[in-house]
Motif scaffolding. Structure first.
Motif, PDB file in Angstrom:
ATOM      1  N   GLY A  56      49.770 -16.922 -35.153  1.00 33.23           N
ATOM      2  CA  GLY A  56      49.724 -17.985 -34.155  1.00 33.23           C
ATOM      3  C   GLY A  56      48.290 -18.250 -33.762  1.00 33.23           C
ATOM      4  O   GLY A  56      47.397 -17.463 -34.075  1.00 33.23           O
ATOM      5  N   PRO A  57      48.044 -19.361 -33.092  1.00 32.40           N
ATOM      6  CA  PRO A  57      46.685 -19.748 -32.726  1.00 32.40           C
ATOM      7  C   PRO A  57      46.192 -19.031 -31.469  1.00 32.40           C
ATOM      8  O   PRO A  57      46.991 -18.502 -30.688  1.00 32.40           O
ATOM      9  CB  PRO A  57      46.814 -21.248 -32.464  1.00 32.40           C
ATOM     10  N   PRO A  58      44.887 -19.064 -31.246  1.00 31.28           N
ATOM     11  CA  PRO A  58      44.356 -18.534 -29.989  1.00 31.28           C
ATOM     12  C   PRO A  58      44.698 -19.490 -28.838  1.00 31.28           C
ATOM     13  O   PRO A  58      45.084 -20.642 -29.062  1.00 31.28           O
ATOM     14  CB  PRO A  58      42.843 -18.494 -30.235  1.00 31.28           C
ATOM     15  N   PRO A  59      44.548 -19.043 -27.606  1.00 32.40           N
ATOM     16  CA  PRO A  59      44.784 -19.946 -26.469  1.00 32.40           C
ATOM     17  C   PRO A  59      43.891 -21.183 -26.571  1.00 32.40           C
ATOM     18  O   PRO A  59      42.718 -21.098 -26.951  1.00 32.40           O
ATOM     19  CB  PRO A  59      44.404 -19.088 -25.261  1.00 32.40           C
ATOM     20  N   HIS A  60      44.491 -22.316 -26.228  1.00 35.26           N
ATOM     21  CA  HIS A  60      43.776 -23.595 -26.309  1.00 35.26           C
ATOM     22  C   HIS A  60      44.485 -24.607 -25.414  1.00 35.26           C
ATOM     23  O   HIS A  60      45.528 -24.330 -24.844  1.00 35.26           O
ATOM     24  CB  HIS A  60      43.721 -24.094 -27.760  1.00 35.26           C
ATOM     25  N   ARG A  61      43.898 -25.789 -25.319  1.00 37.20           N
ATOM     26  CA  ARG A  61      44.522 -26.910 -24.618  1.00 37.20           C
ATOM     27  C   ARG A  61      43.980 -28.195 -25.215  1.00 37.20           C
ATOM     28  O   ARG A  61      42.935 -28.195 -25.874  1.00 37.20           O
ATOM     29  CB  ARG A  61      44.311 -26.840 -23.104  1.00 37.20           C
ATOM     30  N   HIS A  62      44.687 -29.287 -24.999  1.00 42.03           N
ATOM     31  CA  HIS A  62      44.256 -30.586 -25.509  1.00 42.03           C
ATOM     32  C   HIS A  62      44.885 -31.683 -24.656  1.00 42.03           C
ATOM     33  O   HIS A  62      45.841 -31.427 -23.924  1.00 42.03           O
ATOM     34  CB  HIS A  62      44.612 -30.763 -26.980  1.00 42.03           C
ATOM     35  N   ASP A  63      44.341 -32.872 -24.780  1.00 40.98           N
ATOM     36  CA  ASP A  63      44.801 -33.951 -23.903  1.00 40.98           C
ATOM     37  C   ASP A  63      45.915 -34.792 -24.523  1.00 40.98           C
ATOM     38  O   ASP A  63      46.066 -35.953 -24.214  1.00 40.98           O
ATOM     39  CB  ASP A  63      43.624 -34.837 -23.474  1.00 40.98           C
ATOM     40  N   PHE A  64      46.729 -34.195 -25.372  1.00 39.24           N
ATOM     41  CA  PHE A  64      47.867 -34.898 -25.958  1.00 39.24           C
ATOM     42  C   PHE A  64      49.101 -34.004 -25.893  1.00 39.24           C
ATOM     43  O   PHE A  64      48.998 -32.794 -25.746  1.00 39.24           O
ATOM     44  CB  PHE A  64      47.585 -35.332 -27.402  1.00 39.24           C
ATOM     45  N   THR A  91      63.668 -26.362 -28.787  1.00 44.62           N
ATOM     46  CA  THR A  91      62.551 -27.300 -28.783  1.00 44.62           C
ATOM     47  C   THR A  91      61.731 -27.062 -27.525  1.00 44.62           C
ATOM     48  O   THR A  91      62.289 -26.907 -26.439  1.00 44.62           O
ATOM     49  CB  THR A  91      63.048 -28.761 -28.838  1.00 44.62           C
ATOM     50  N   VAL A  92      60.433 -27.016 -27.693  1.00 46.90           N
ATOM     51  CA  VAL A  92      59.497 -26.742 -26.599  1.00 46.90           C
ATOM     52  C   VAL A  92      58.489 -27.883 -26.544  1.00 46.90           C
ATOM     53  O   VAL A  92      57.897 -28.243 -27.572  1.00 46.90           O
ATOM     54  CB  VAL A  92      58.753 -25.404 -26.845  1.00 46.90           C
ATOM     55  N   ASN A  93      58.283 -28.453 -25.371  1.00 48.79           N
ATOM     56  CA  ASN A  93      57.257 -29.485 -25.190  1.00 48.79           C
ATOM     57  C   ASN A  93      56.121 -28.916 -24.352  1.00 48.79           C
ATOM     58  O   ASN A  93      56.355 -28.364 -23.274  1.00 48.79           O
ATOM     59  CB  ASN A  93      57.827 -30.725 -24.500  1.00 48.79           C
ATOM     60  N   ILE A  94      54.912 -29.063 -24.858  1.00 50.29           N
ATOM     61  CA  ILE A  94      53.712 -28.638 -24.139  1.00 50.29           C
ATOM     62  C   ILE A  94      53.056 -29.895 -23.562  1.00 50.29           C
ATOM     63  O   ILE A  94      52.614 -30.759 -24.317  1.00 50.29           O
ATOM     64  CB  ILE A  94      52.712 -27.914 -25.072  1.00 50.29           C
ATOM     65  N   PRO A  95      53.014 -30.028 -22.236  1.00 55.93           N
ATOM     66  CA  PRO A  95      52.369 -31.202 -21.646  1.00 55.93           C
ATOM     67  C   PRO A  95      50.863 -31.235 -21.951  1.00 55.93           C
ATOM     68  O   PRO A  95      50.237 -30.186 -22.114  1.00 55.93           O
ATOM     69  CB  PRO A  95      52.594 -31.020 -20.144  1.00 55.93           C
ATOM     70  N   ALA A  96      50.338 -32.413 -22.005  1.00 60.43           N
ATOM     71  CA  ALA A  96      48.900 -32.588 -22.218  1.00 60.43           C
ATOM     72  C   ALA A  96      48.113 -31.795 -21.185  1.00 60.43           C
ATOM     73  O   ALA A  96      48.533 -31.660 -20.030  1.00 60.43           O
ATOM     74  CB  ALA A  96      48.541 -34.068 -22.131  1.00 60.43           C
ATOM     75  N   ASN A  97      47.005 -31.237 -21.623  1.00 63.42           N
ATOM     76  CA  ASN A  97      46.011 -30.533 -20.807  1.00 63.42           C
ATOM     77  C   ASN A  97      46.387 -29.111 -20.406  1.00 63.42           C
ATOM     78  O   ASN A  97      45.559 -28.392 -19.850  1.00 63.42           O
ATOM     79  CB  ASN A  97      45.622 -31.335 -19.556  1.00 63.42           C
ATOM     80  N   ALA A  98      47.620 -28.667 -20.666  1.00 60.28           N
ATOM     81  CA  ALA A  98      48.063 -27.342 -20.238  1.00 60.28           C
ATOM     82  C   ALA A  98      47.592 -26.265 -21.218  1.00 60.28           C
ATOM     83  O   ALA A  98      47.741 -26.408 -22.429  1.00 60.28           O
ATOM     84  CB  ALA A  98      49.580 -27.304 -20.138  1.00 60.28           C
ATOM     85  N   PRO A  99      47.019 -25.172 -20.713  1.00 56.27           N
ATOM     86  CA  PRO A  99      46.631 -24.070 -21.591  1.00 56.27           C
ATOM     87  C   PRO A  99      47.870 -23.402 -22.183  1.00 56.27           C
ATOM     88  O   PRO A  99      48.859 -23.178 -21.473  1.00 56.27           O
ATOM     89  CB  PRO A  99      45.871 -23.105 -20.682  1.00 56.27           C
ATOM     90  N   HIS A 100      47.800 -23.112 -23.487  1.00 57.53           N
ATOM     91  CA  HIS A 100      48.941 -22.517 -24.176  1.00 57.53           C
ATOM     92  C   HIS A 100      48.523 -21.882 -25.497  1.00 57.53           C
ATOM     93  O   HIS A 100      47.418 -22.105 -25.980  1.00 57.53           O
ATOM     94  CB  HIS A 100      50.022 -23.580 -24.433  1.00 57.53           C
ATOM     95  N   ASN A 101      49.420 -21.114 -26.048  1.00 56.46           N
ATOM     96  CA  ASN A 101      49.340 -20.633 -27.426  1.00 56.46           C
ATOM     97  C   ASN A 101      50.719 -20.126 -27.791  1.00 56.46           C
ATOM     98  O   ASN A 101      51.632 -20.118 -26.965  1.00 56.46           O
ATOM     99  CB  ASN A 101      48.262 -19.555 -27.601  1.00 56.46           C
ATOM    100  N   PHE A 102      50.896 -19.746 -29.038  1.00 57.65           N
ATOM    101  CA  PHE A 102      52.176 -19.184 -29.454  1.00 57.65           C
ATOM    102  C   PHE A 102      51.943 -18.042 -30.421  1.00 57.65           C
ATOM    103  O   PHE A 102      50.888 -17.913 -31.021  1.00 57.65           O
ATOM    104  CB  PHE A 102      53.103 -20.251 -30.064  1.00 57.65           C
ATOM    105  N   ARG A 103      52.983 -17.201 -30.537  1.00 58.52           N
ATOM    106  CA  ARG A 103      52.950 -16.035 -31.410  1.00 58.52           C
ATOM    107  C   ARG A 103      54.328 -15.880 -32.041  1.00 58.52           C
ATOM    108  O   ARG A 103      55.346 -15.993 -31.345  1.00 58.52           O
ATOM    109  CB  ARG A 103      52.639 -14.826 -30.555  1.00 58.52           C
ATOM    110  N   ASN A 104      54.369 -15.639 -33.347  1.00 54.78           N
ATOM    111  CA  ASN A 104      55.625 -15.334 -34.012  1.00 54.78           C
ATOM    112  C   ASN A 104      55.985 -13.890 -33.694  1.00 54.78           C
ATOM    113  O   ASN A 104      55.244 -12.979 -34.026  1.00 54.78           O
ATOM    114  CB  ASN A 104      55.487 -15.533 -35.526  1.00 54.78           C
TER     115      ASN A 104
END
Length: 166
Positions: A56-64, A91-104
């Protein structure tokens, strides 16, 4: 009023088995660019992700907005510091600008679809990762210097793609 149909846009039928599908190896994951921003006039992109156990990716955020549908396995999403489990069919929705990441956290490979709206993440992954032949292609063998270069490229390009690595 609904605008007239735009005949310059065509129907897109996507399958990871199509010979034209681009596969990207990125941080141990393999991503298939199913529908690109180029095909949707920038409205969205759709990426199939295969994530190895623990990947999974490192923690990040984006405006989309970013939406994931887990197809196989279990993914643990960390959203604003809180962990949430999502199994196959969720199904999971990540709102724009929110810090997040995921892990299998499945103990086995996981699969999910990721839709980003508007598009751009497809281009970012293509510029940061390495093109591979398909799902079964091994990731490239990268030296420590090459890994460091990929990490730096991800950091440098993040603002261009409205993202921030945390």
């Amino acid at each position: 009023m609904i605008p007239d149909d735009d005949p310059s846009r065509s129907l897109t039928v996507a399958s990871p088995d199509d010979p034209g599908t681009t596969f990207i190896s990125l941080a141990g994951n393999t991503y298939a660019m199913l529908i690109t921003g180029e095909q949707t006039s920038g409205a969205y992109c759709l990426i199939e992700m295969r994530v190895p156990d623990g990947g999974g990716p490192p923690p990040h955020r984006h405006d989309f907005e970013e939406m994931f549908t887990v197809l196989e396995g279990e993914i643990e999403f960390t959203f604003r510091g809180e962990k949430h489990a999502a199994g196959a069919g969720s199904t999971v929705n990540i709102p724009a600008n929110a810090p997040h990441n995921f892990r299998n956290v499945s103990g086995a490979p996981a699969r999910m679809l990721c839709m980003c709206t508007p598009a751009g993440q497809d281009e970012y992954f293509t510029r940061v990762g390495d093109v591979v032949a398909g799902w079964d292609a091994p990731p490239p063998h990268l030296s420590q210097d090459q890994l460091a270069e990929r990490r730096q490229r991800a950091i440098d390009l993040a603002p261009t793609y409205r993202s921030e690595l945390l």
